[in-house]
Design a protein around this motif. Sequence first.
Motif, mmCIF file in Angstrom:
data_model
loop_
_atom_site.group_PDB
_atom_site.id
_atom_site.type_symbol
_atom_site.label_atom_id
_atom_site.label_comp_id
_atom_site.label_asym_id
_atom_site.label_seq_id
_atom_site.Cartn_x
_atom_site.Cartn_y
_atom_site.Cartn_z
ATOM 1 N N UNK A 364 30.070 -48.898 7.740
ATOM 2 C CA UNK A 364 29.534 -47.379 7.554
ATOM 3 C C UNK A 364 28.444 -47.710 6.614
ATOM 4 N N UNK A 365 27.289 -47.493 7.145
ATOM 5 C CA UNK A 365 25.959 -47.384 6.197
ATOM 6 C C UNK A 365 26.113 -46.311 5.415
ATOM 7 N N UNK A 387 28.847 -50.363 -1.591
ATOM 8 C CA UNK A 387 28.765 -51.682 -1.627
ATOM 9 C C UNK A 387 27.123 -52.204 -1.295
ATOM 10 N N UNK A 388 26.814 -53.302 -1.889
ATOM 11 C CA UNK A 388 25.500 -53.683 -1.669
ATOM 12 C C UNK A 388 25.303 -53.700 -0.209
ATOM 13 N N UNK A 393 22.083 -51.379 3.838
ATOM 14 C CA UNK A 393 22.097 -51.062 5.389
ATOM 15 C C UNK A 393 21.458 -49.737 5.711
ATOM 16 N N UNK A 394 21.891 -48.905 4.627
ATOM 17 C CA UNK A 394 21.404 -47.348 4.716
ATOM 18 C C UNK A 394 19.956 -47.198 4.638
ATOM 19 N N UNK A 395 19.344 -47.848 3.511
ATOM 20 C CA UNK A 395 18.028 -47.891 3.095
ATOM 21 C C UNK A 395 17.220 -48.382 4.087
ATOM 22 N N UNK A 499 25.648 -39.811 10.468
ATOM 23 C CA UNK A 499 25.989 -39.363 9.082
ATOM 24 C C UNK A 499 24.703 -38.591 8.371
ATOM 25 N N UNK A 500 23.639 -39.052 8.641
ATOM 26 C CA UNK A 500 22.412 -38.349 8.316
ATOM 27 C C UNK A 500 22.286 -36.668 8.776
ATOM 28 N N UNK A 501 22.571 -36.818 9.939
ATOM 29 C CA UNK A 501 22.438 -35.349 10.511
ATOM 30 C C UNK A 501 23.376 -34.517 10.007
ATOM 31 N N UNK A 502 24.822 -35.105 9.746
ATOM 32 C CA UNK A 502 25.845 -34.227 9.043
ATOM 33 C C UNK A 502 25.182 -33.744 7.544
#
Length: 507
Positions: A364-365, A387-388, A393-395, A499-502
Amino acid sequence: MFLGLDCSTQSFSALIIDARKGTIAHEASVSFENDLPHYQTSSGFVHGDQPGEVFSDPLMWVEALDLLLSRLVENGADLASITAVAGSGQQHATVYLNEKFATTLAHLDSTNCLKDQLAPCLTRPLSPIWMDSSTGDECEEIATAIGGNDELCRRTGSIAIKRFSGAQIRRFSKIAPDAWQNTATVHLNSSFFASILAGNSVSIDHGDGAGMNLLNLSSGDWDADVLQATAPHLADKLPPVAPSSTIVGNIAPYFVEKYQFNPEAKAVLWSGDNPCSLVGMGAASPGKMVISLGTSYTLFAAMDQPLTDPQGFGHVFGNPCGKFMSLICFQNGTLAYQKVKEAQSLSWQDFDVQALTPPTAGDTPTLPFLEPEITPLATASSQENTSIRSLLDGQFLSMRQHSDWMGTPADTIYVTGGGSQSKGICQTIANVFNASVQGLETNSSAGLGAAMRAAHATGEFTLESLETNFCQPTAGSRVTPDPEAVTTYQSLATTFQSLLNQHLSTN
Ligand code: XUL
């Protein structure tokens, strides 16, 4: 020899290149805060009385130019050997001048300093700079008058942006109508200095002009409707627009007499620092992308077409070598992962071990918003238990998603800034973007880009030969994508998106 000057937020720097040998012959710099303490700036700027106001003194920049050129001479630089000069200026900053400006430039006295001669030409003592965010109302007013932000973005490459010149000019015309009336010419930092070097009030170049929210990208000229929506009589006060490679004439006699420039040395239009960096990083042709990994992250790339970001977060400027470039700023950069690194007491080596471990499809990013974000516009999100791996991943999934509108996937990404030292970060970028990643070590890409532009404008050097000579990736820095990780990121992109939409729906 070619001279690139760079008037940035904190300093005024110079770089002389020997284009034939591919070497940097001289470098010098003046720090606004340390070398010119009487302006009482912190890192080159001051805050105003009103919320969000941030200014610099144009006379400080001007004083710095005289000091910089005398330093070059003291350091043994032979300015008579310079064939052409170009420059780079911090973007968006505006300089307000009365009708004396052009005649003052034509008669600069080399026995006096620039500052004293130019002081009587200013109708606004301070210039609002790119850090200023005092223009929320003006942005709304301009966007409404032109039919909404989508329309403004379609025309000018950006929605109404607080730091951009249009909103800044409107605010000045509202808060100081008399001084606005006395203003004969509004220059950008870049065109102000190109004018001083040429001894003549010259054009604004396409590269920096596009950072004003005033230039119509399709026509390459000022947009009459937007000018009207911005400030009274603005059309009469803006210089014309011209290609960045324009040679505007010979350098002014002031510089010949005072610093022994060759009277035949050519003055080339200046451009903005990001457009100049595009050139200095060797990324002026499409297919290459630059990611600068500093406190905030910046992504830019050359584009053939003036495609705009449908979400309105990214910007389109002119590519000083022709056509267009994108620029996207992400507020949350290195601080976000440094915080996780510190919380887990990781060494850089531990950090890289984690960052080099490939992701798995069930990961999960993290939403990478340690602080509120501007791309996308989002509130901060909890970084607890991050976590790193999931933060990086998210960035970079966010970065990929918010740069997709540019349309041209990059095959090579040049990375620069602190984060580019980490192999794990470079590998993550390679995997997320499915492109090879190379490090470029440069602290002065804008000044170098300006010097390369000067050499290119004379027609004596091709862009390719200049890039070969000056923009080589750091040896051993090349990282290629891992096909398995590339596939994993395709499914993680979907997870990230939901996740972002949420998160955005609860903002
Ligand atoms: C770009 C921007 C900054 C300045 C910094 O839009 O505001 O990068 O150009 O000098």
